[in-house]
Design an enzyme around this catalytic site. Structure first.
Site, PDB file in Angstrom:
ATOM      1  N   THR A   1     -38.755 -53.154   4.749  1.00 55.16           N
ATOM      2  CA  THR A   1     -38.483 -53.500   6.149  1.00 55.16           C
ATOM      3  C   THR A   1     -39.083 -52.441   7.067  1.00 55.16           C
ATOM      4  OG1 THR A   1     -36.407 -54.481   5.422  1.00 55.16           O
ATOM      5  CG2 THR A   1     -36.663 -54.107   7.791  1.00 55.16           C
TER       6      THR A   1
ATOM      7  N   LYS B   1     -30.008 -53.447   2.407  1.00 50.86           N
ATOM      8  CA  LYS B   1     -29.665 -54.667   1.689  1.00 50.86           C
ATOM      9  C   LYS B   1     -29.136 -55.694   2.693  1.00 50.86           C
ATOM     10  CE  LYS B   1     -27.168 -56.469  -2.240  1.00 50.86           C
ATOM     11  NZ  LYS B   1     -26.150 -56.235  -3.266  1.00 50.86           N
ATOM     12  N   GLY B   2     -29.898 -56.751   2.864  1.00 51.22           N
ATOM     13  CA  GLY B   2     -29.615 -57.714   3.922  1.00 51.22           C
ATOM     14  C   GLY B   2     -28.221 -58.294   3.875  1.00 51.22           C
TER      15      GLY B   2
END
Lengths: 132, 186
Positions: free
Chosen positions: A1, A53-54
């Site tokens: 990201t 961590k989404g």
């Protein structure tokens, strides 16, 4: 990201985040980045871009919680970001960069490291990976 | 009160022993992107333009997990996501499931500015990209040899990985079971 947040001398704020997600994610999986308020958020108080961590970031509404703590509890940007990273996302799952309308800047994470950089008009500049 | 900018290239279990050949290009990219952002703020460009500009640079760098360099799904494909938000107006745009758009962050901004919606995904987002004439390429452009190897390692360990998490072998997994079965972190 990857992500970026910025504020100008008039206090105008913006946040942007972009990602490929998780290695070996299921086809069709949606992460935190496009969920407004989870991995990315900006209002008149602050701008936030998260990474990690989404699923944990969505559960913790990480980006919006930083703004909410400033808005409703009167915390500074630094205090709000520190609280969210330590209390709202499990250890080892999240990091964020954020700026406030008054020109504060913070970069916090509960993972081993986070590739990060910042600068402000007063001449402060920092590039880092691991905790200082 | 003055301008300020911060950016990141991902978080995770980045080993302290990260070799210089993997650390230095990323540090250089962070420095480069920071300089671009600072220069834009110094020339009074709006913060919305600044964050888009910087994230486009990060997307174009294969060392980071976005745009070129995106990690792979279990099928070996890329599905990219992005979001942009303006603080004053709370206008925002988001995209996901992109496979051919070179700069997803710019498509997210177009969703914000050119549609009555906030979020477009998969086929609809790809169709919108073509309608808007943004740059697209074959999906193979985004796939790096390093990420093919990472997917292979993750599949062997039957795990998902966040950015920079070191591969865990099957043997290690047996020794360190996780509570929820999907953590690949720390």
């Amino acid at each position: 990201t990857v992500g970026c947040v910025a504020v100008d001398t008039h206090g105008n704020l913006a946040a942007a985040t972009s990602t490929g997600g998780l290695v070996n994610k299921m086809v069709g999986r949606i992460g935190d980045t496009p969920i407004v308020g989870a991995g990315n958020y900006a209002n008149s108080l602050c701008a936030v871009s998260a990474t990690g961590k989404g699923e944990a970031i969505i559960r913790g509404t990480v980006a919006r919680d930083v703004a909410a703590l400033m808005e409703y509890k009167g915390l500074s940007l630094e205090e709000a970001a520190a609280y969210v990273i330590s209390e709202c996302a499990p250890r080892g799952t999240a990091g964020l960069v954020a700026v406030s309308a008054t020109g504060e800047v913070t970069m916090q994470f509960n993972t081993t490291g986070m590739f990060r950089a910042c600068a402000s008009e007063d001449g402060y500049s920092e590039i880092g990976i691991w905790p200082n | 009160m003055g301008w300020a900018i911060a950016l990141h290239g991902g978080a995770g279990d980045i080993p302290l022993s990260l070799p210089p050949e993997r650390r230095e290009p990323r540090e250089a990219a962070l420095r480069h992107c920071l300089q671009i952002g600072v220069a834009a703020l110094q020339t009074k460009r709006p913060p919305l333009d600044v964050v888009e500009l910087v994230v486009r640079e990060l997307e174009n760098n294969p060392n980071f997990n976005a745009g070129r360099g995106s990690v792979l799904t279990t099928d070996g494909t890329v599905e990219m996501e992005a979001c942009i938000m303006d603080g004053n107006t709370k206008k925002c745009g988001a995209v996901s499931g992109l496979t051919t758009v070179v700069n997803p962050i710019s498509l997210a901004r177009l969703v914000m500015e050119k549609t009555p919606h906030i979020y477009l995904a998969f086929d609809g987002a790809e169709a919108f990209a073509r309608e808007q004439g943004v740059e697209t390429v074959d999906a193979s452009h985004f796939i790096t040899p390093e990420n093919i190897e990472r997917l292979k390692q993750a599949k062997e360990a039957n795990r998902v990985q966040i950015d920079y998490t070191q591969p865990i072998t099957k043997d290690m997994k047996k020794e360190t079971p996780t509570a929820d079965g999907d953590s690949q972190i720390g």
